[in-house]
Design a protein around this motif. Structure first.
Motif, mmCIF file in Angstrom:
data_model
loop_
_atom_site.group_PDB
_atom_site.id
_atom_site.type_symbol
_atom_site.label_atom_id
_atom_site.label_comp_id
_atom_site.label_asym_id
_atom_site.label_seq_id
_atom_site.Cartn_x
_atom_site.Cartn_y
_atom_site.Cartn_z
ATOM 1 N N ALA A 174 0.766 -1.264 -0.124
ATOM 2 C CA ALA A 174 0.149 -0.260 -0.051
ATOM 3 C C ALA A 174 0.904 1.340 0.078
ATOM 4 C CB ALA A 174 -0.770 -0.041 1.133
ATOM 5 N N THR A 175 0.457 2.130 -0.798
ATOM 6 C CA THR A 175 1.436 3.435 -1.058
ATOM 7 C C THR A 175 0.565 4.648 -1.438
ATOM 8 O OG1 THR A 175 3.262 4.375 -1.634
ATOM 9 C CG2 THR A 175 2.149 2.873 -3.232
ATOM 10 N N GLY A 176 1.051 5.631 -1.533
ATOM 11 C CA GLY A 176 0.406 7.046 -1.857
ATOM 12 C C GLY A 176 -0.676 7.759 -1.066
ATOM 13 N N TYR A 177 -0.805 8.890 -1.138
ATOM 14 C CA TYR A 177 -1.810 9.679 -0.632
ATOM 15 C C TYR A 177 -3.124 10.061 -1.378
ATOM 16 C CZ TYR A 177 0.584 9.750 3.787
ATOM 17 O OH TYR A 177 1.046 9.534 5.105
ATOM 18 N N ASP A 178 -4.062 10.412 -0.855
ATOM 19 C CA ASP A 178 -5.310 10.964 -1.636
ATOM 20 C C ASP A 178 -4.688 11.653 -2.946
ATOM 21 O OD1 ASP A 178 -7.867 11.340 -2.453
ATOM 22 O OD2 ASP A 178 -7.942 13.274 -1.221
ATOM 23 N N VAL A 179 -5.266 11.195 -4.197
ATOM 24 C CA VAL A 179 -5.057 11.957 -5.471
ATOM 25 C C VAL A 179 -5.600 13.375 -5.310
ATOM 26 C CG1 VAL A 179 -4.372 10.064 -6.799
ATOM 27 C CG2 VAL A 179 -6.861 10.623 -6.488
ATOM 28 N N ASN A 180 -6.631 13.435 -4.780
ATOM 29 C CA ASN A 180 -7.128 14.835 -4.647
ATOM 30 C C ASN A 180 -6.649 15.742 -3.595
ATOM 31 O OD1 ASN A 180 -8.972 14.508 -6.887
ATOM 32 N ND2 ASN A 180 -10.388 13.229 -5.556
ATOM 33 N N GLY A 181 -5.813 15.402 -2.653
ATOM 34 C CA GLY A 181 -5.080 16.057 -1.711
ATOM 35 C C GLY A 181 -5.813 16.405 -0.451
ATOM 36 N N ASP A 311 0.507 3.648 -11.024
ATOM 37 C CA ASP A 311 1.848 3.867 -11.547
ATOM 38 C C ASP A 311 2.585 4.683 -10.733
ATOM 39 O OD1 ASP A 311 -0.220 5.827 -12.681
ATOM 40 O OD2 ASP A 311 1.756 6.962 -12.880
ATOM 41 N N LEU A 312 4.003 4.631 -10.681
ATOM 42 C CA LEU A 312 4.886 5.161 -9.709
ATOM 43 C C LEU A 312 4.671 6.495 -9.690
ATOM 44 C CD1 LEU A 312 8.123 2.944 -9.614
ATOM 45 C CD2 LEU A 312 6.089 2.908 -7.998
ATOM 46 N N GLU A 313 4.510 7.106 -10.964
ATOM 47 C CA GLU A 313 4.520 8.826 -10.875
ATOM 48 C C GLU A 313 3.357 9.176 -10.413
ATOM 49 O OE1 GLU A 313 5.676 10.342 -14.744
ATOM 50 O OE2 GLU A 313 7.301 9.441 -15.008
ATOM 51 N N SER A 314 2.221 8.555 -10.537
ATOM 52 C CA SER A 314 0.964 9.089 -10.128
ATOM 53 C C SER A 314 1.363 8.804 -8.359
ATOM 54 C CB SER A 314 -0.092 8.308 -10.342
ATOM 55 O OG SER A 314 -0.364 8.357 -11.827
ATOM 56 N N ILE A 315 1.764 7.865 -7.823
ATOM 57 C CA ILE A 315 2.080 7.692 -6.386
ATOM 58 C C ILE A 315 2.744 8.764 -5.900
ATOM 59 C CG2 ILE A 315 3.252 6.057 -4.873
ATOM 60 C CD1 ILE A 315 2.229 3.801 -6.742
ATOM 61 N N PHE A 316 3.958 8.909 -6.613
ATOM 62 C CA PHE A 316 4.681 10.083 -6.012
ATOM 63 C C PHE A 316 4.046 11.323 -6.069
ATOM 64 C CE2 PHE A 316 7.951 6.778 -5.669
ATOM 65 C CZ PHE A 316 8.088 6.875 -4.296
#
Ligand code: UFG
Length: 325
Positions: A174-181, A311-316
């Protein structure tokens, strides 16, 4: 299925819990968060929730305030650091096993018979073949993974004996944060790769280490299947719908089917943020398999679910909003 379900989310202020709470609120459900705030953050709880109950799954008196009238429980409240579970196993017995069994008992006592459980790819242990599908033998390499397997086994029994319907969702990384911030409270004391990379980039830690570059992989570093937390959240909603509509239990992997190496992760973070990651390659960490990635066909078939943001770019990009804004 009731269009609007009454949902109790344990650990709803935590990392995956808070993202799932937001997804459930978006879908118009009536959500109650139950959290002991040992790691959860109030600021991450969606303001649309019906209520927030401070409580502990080990305490039946706390659960008695939360369970009456619920249609379903989503259970995130657990410890999740695999390394720590080997040093301090009883901490994991108490919360992940005793706590969950107490929750299940109280659910049954209150007539709440639908359960969505945060399981883990850690139930599989070292892969015997790839991709790891749900038929792969379970043989956890760490105590954390064993606690998840122990609960899955109990769920089978309580389903047979007491009519509980459950979904056990085996998360990969599991990784990343809310894409809408909209969820910005950082995880406290992260032990996983991507938040450590971002803490290093943000200067929260001076440098990080890469555990081993002599694995049997193209660049020598370990390969994992990184799945964005918004994708996990949407899978939870679909799992609930499946339970209500099909009335059948579900044990399913949540991953992308694609692996990325530790160096690929670091290089993508550098590219997306435009900043250097100060890292050093050190020896292997105990218990890390070379290569792990999910078979995703079952989730696609049963839930109609596929990762969209992983995808890793969206994650970061999603993590930059939290670590660098
Ligand atoms: N890693 C580093 N440096 C760090 C942290 C991690 O090199 O500072 C490496 C690890 O050695 C590993 C990879 O990054 O090769 C990923 O490590 P994580 O600790 O982020 O994740 P794990 O794959 O060990 O475990 C995670 C979850 C488990 C879950 C598992 C399923 O923590 O709960 O994914 O694949 F079961």
């Amino acid at each position: 299925m009731a269009l609007k379900s009454k949902i109790l989310v344990t650990g709803g202020a935590g990392y995956i819990g808070s993202h799932t709470v937001k997804e459930l609120c978006n879908a118009g459900h009536e959500v109650t968060v139950f959290d002991n705030f040992s790691l959860g953050r109030r600021e991450n709880i969606d303001p649309r929730v019906k209520s927030v109950i401070e409580g502990d799954v080990r305490q039946s008196a706390d659960l008695a305030k939360a369970l009456p009238g619920m249609d379903v429980v989503f259970h995130f409240a657990a410890w999740k650091a695999a390394g720590e579970s080997m040093d301090d196993p009883y901490k994991y017995t108490e919360n992940n096993i005793f706590g969950t069994l107490n929750l299940i008992k109280n659910m049954i006592d209150h007539g709440v018979l639908h359960f969505v459980f945060s399981s883990s790819a850690a139930v599989y242990g070292n892969p015997q073949y790839l991709p790891i599908d749900e038929q792969h033998p379970t043989n956890p390499e760490n105590y954390y993974g064993y606690t998840k397997l122990a609960i899955e086994e109990n769920l089978r029994w309580f389903s047979q004996l007491k009519g509980l319907k459950y979904a056990a969702l085996r998360y990969f990384n599991a990784t990343g944060y809310d894409v809408n911030g909209q969820i910005r409270g950082k995880e406290k004391n992260p032990a996983n790769l991507s938040p450590i990379v971002m803490e290093t980039i943000a200067g929260i830690r001076p440098k990080m280490v890469v555990f081993g570059n002599d694995y049997n992989t193209p660049d020598g570093t370990c390969i994992r299947d990184y799945i964005h937390v918004n994708d996990l959240a949407s899978a939870h909603l679909k799992a609930m719908t499946y339970l209500f509509e099909k009335g059948e239990n579900l044990v399913v992997n949540l991953g992308t089917g694609q692996g990325s190496s530790v160096l690929e992760v670091i290089h993508t973070a550098q590219k997306v943020t435009g900043r250097e990651v100060n890292f050093e390659i050190v020896g292997r960490r105990a218990g890390d398999p070379d290569n792990l990635y999910a078979g995703t066909a079952l989730a696609e078939k049963l839930l109609g679910w596929k990762a969209q943001h992983s995808d890793l770019e969206s994650i970061f990009r999603s993590m930059m909003k939290v670590y660098l804004d």
